[in-house]
Write a protein that holds these residues in place. Sequence first.
Motif, PDB file in Angstrom:
ATOM      1  N   ILE A  61      40.190  52.920  51.406  1.00 26.62           N
ATOM      2  CA  ILE A  61      41.548  52.907  51.043  1.00 26.62           C
ATOM      3  C   ILE A  61      41.783  53.692  49.950  1.00 26.62           C
ATOM      4  O   ILE A  61      41.342  53.888  48.912  1.00 26.62           O
ATOM      5  N   LEU A 174      49.824  43.533  51.448  1.00 23.59           N
ATOM      6  CA  LEU A 174      48.421  43.604  51.044  1.00 23.59           C
ATOM      7  C   LEU A 174      48.444  42.944  49.592  1.00 23.59           C
ATOM      8  O   LEU A 174      49.034  43.080  48.868  1.00 23.59           O
ATOM      9  N   ARG A 175      47.509  41.881  49.710  1.00 29.22           N
ATOM     10  CA  ARG A 175      47.418  41.066  48.697  1.00 29.22           C
ATOM     11  C   ARG A 175      46.065  41.417  47.910  1.00 29.22           C
ATOM     12  O   ARG A 175      44.878  41.298  48.764  1.00 29.22           O
ATOM     13  N   THR A 176      46.083  41.785  46.659  1.00 28.35           N
ATOM     14  CA  THR A 176      44.798  42.399  45.873  1.00 28.35           C
ATOM     15  C   THR A 176      44.635  41.555  44.944  1.00 28.35           C
ATOM     16  O   THR A 176      45.332  41.019  44.088  1.00 28.35           O
ATOM     17  N   THR A 210      35.466  45.546  47.672  1.00 30.18           N
ATOM     18  CA  THR A 210      35.102  46.955  47.166  1.00 30.18           C
ATOM     19  C   THR A 210      33.613  46.965  46.962  1.00 30.18           C
ATOM     20  O   THR A 210      32.943  45.921  46.374  1.00 30.18           O
ATOM     21  N   ILE A 217      36.970  43.540  43.590  1.00 30.24           N
ATOM     22  CA  ILE A 217      38.293  43.456  43.943  1.00 30.24           C
ATOM     23  C   ILE A 217      38.364  43.219  45.359  1.00 30.24           C
ATOM     24  O   ILE A 217      37.608  43.513  46.376  1.00 30.24           O
ATOM     25  N   HIS A 219      40.544  42.819  48.899  1.00 31.36           N
ATOM     26  CA  HIS A 219      42.102  42.947  49.408  1.00 31.36           C
ATOM     27  C   HIS A 219      42.256  42.022  50.839  1.00 31.36           C
ATOM     28  O   HIS A 219      41.275  42.234  51.684  1.00 31.36           O
ATOM     29  N   HIS A 220      43.144  41.299  50.976  1.00 34.79           N
ATOM     30  CA  HIS A 220      43.660  40.686  52.472  1.00 34.79           C
ATOM     31  C   HIS A 220      44.856  41.117  52.802  1.00 34.79           C
ATOM     32  O   HIS A 220      45.911  41.628  52.139  1.00 34.79           O
ATOM     33  N   LEU A 221      44.986  41.713  54.060  1.00 37.06           N
ATOM     34  CA  LEU A 221      45.940  42.473  54.748  1.00 37.06           C
ATOM     35  C   LEU A 221      46.496  41.479  55.806  1.00 37.06           C
ATOM     36  O   LEU A 221      45.871  41.055  56.635  1.00 37.06           O
ATOM     37  N   SER A 259      50.604  41.811  44.841  1.00 40.91           N
ATOM     38  CA  SER A 259      51.168  41.943  46.237  1.00 40.91           C
ATOM     39  C   SER A 259      51.934  43.073  46.614  1.00 40.91           C
ATOM     40  O   SER A 259      52.687  43.371  45.888  1.00 40.91           O
TER      41      SER A 259
END
Length: 271
Positions: A61, A174-176, A210, A217, A219-221, A259
């Motif tokens: 990413i 993209l929620r991080t 990651t 980390i 990430h949810h997309l 977000s």
Amino acid sequence: VFIIQLMGILQINNKQDRVKGLANKSDDGWLRSMFAHNVDARKDAHSNLLSKKETSGLYKIQFHNVKPECLEAYNKLSTEVHKELHNDADYPCEVVGSWNTWYGEQDQAVHLWRYYGGYPALTECLNKLRLNKSYLEFRKERSKMLISRRNQLLLEFSFWNDPVPRPGPNLYELRTYRLKPGTMIEWGNHWARAIKYRQENHEAVGGFFTQIGELYIVHHLWAYKDLQSREETRNSAWLKEGWDANVHYTVPLIQSMESRILIPTASSPLQ
């Protein structure tokens, strides 16, 4: 009589000492339970326990912060080069999605790449790009448009949906999540059960964690038709028995979260 009384006093004092000792041990145990970190004995890395081994897919990413006056030119240039790489069978990689941030960090481009074959495929691509004159020219021109850039190498959670092309129009979230070190397995265990609550409207696109870059980390997309659809879909999850428990148990694992609302570029496979 005096000796009997003295023995009684000593017995009382001994009993009081024992009670105090038990109380202190209890206090110590209570304090330890507050601060102790329970660690399960594991014999494998969480990357092996949580990722999709069968695909051996590696993701990258990219976050590019673009000069505001250059964003349009940047999108046009990136689209041309990404299309070439995406369609060239000689490169074992593909563009999963490209976006501009709508809400969140402004004038930002986000790109998600997939490398089929894991790290060897990534290395192969890098070696070929070093010899690709048009790509080197692209990087030189792109550098004039950027303020900063960063990237991360990701693996895909085994229980998440595969990020496959979809028609639009959609907007993406993209929620991080930045997790506390040592909590990735616990996070994965909870979300392996919770993801079923977020499938009704086909909003789940992909879930990643990651491997290189900033660690721990997630990430949810997600994909939604619009912001109103996002609100309704998220609210409906709370009506499902079990979703509240997932939130309850995963929130303590998070250090911080972010977000981004993303708009796909014209050439993004995720529209």
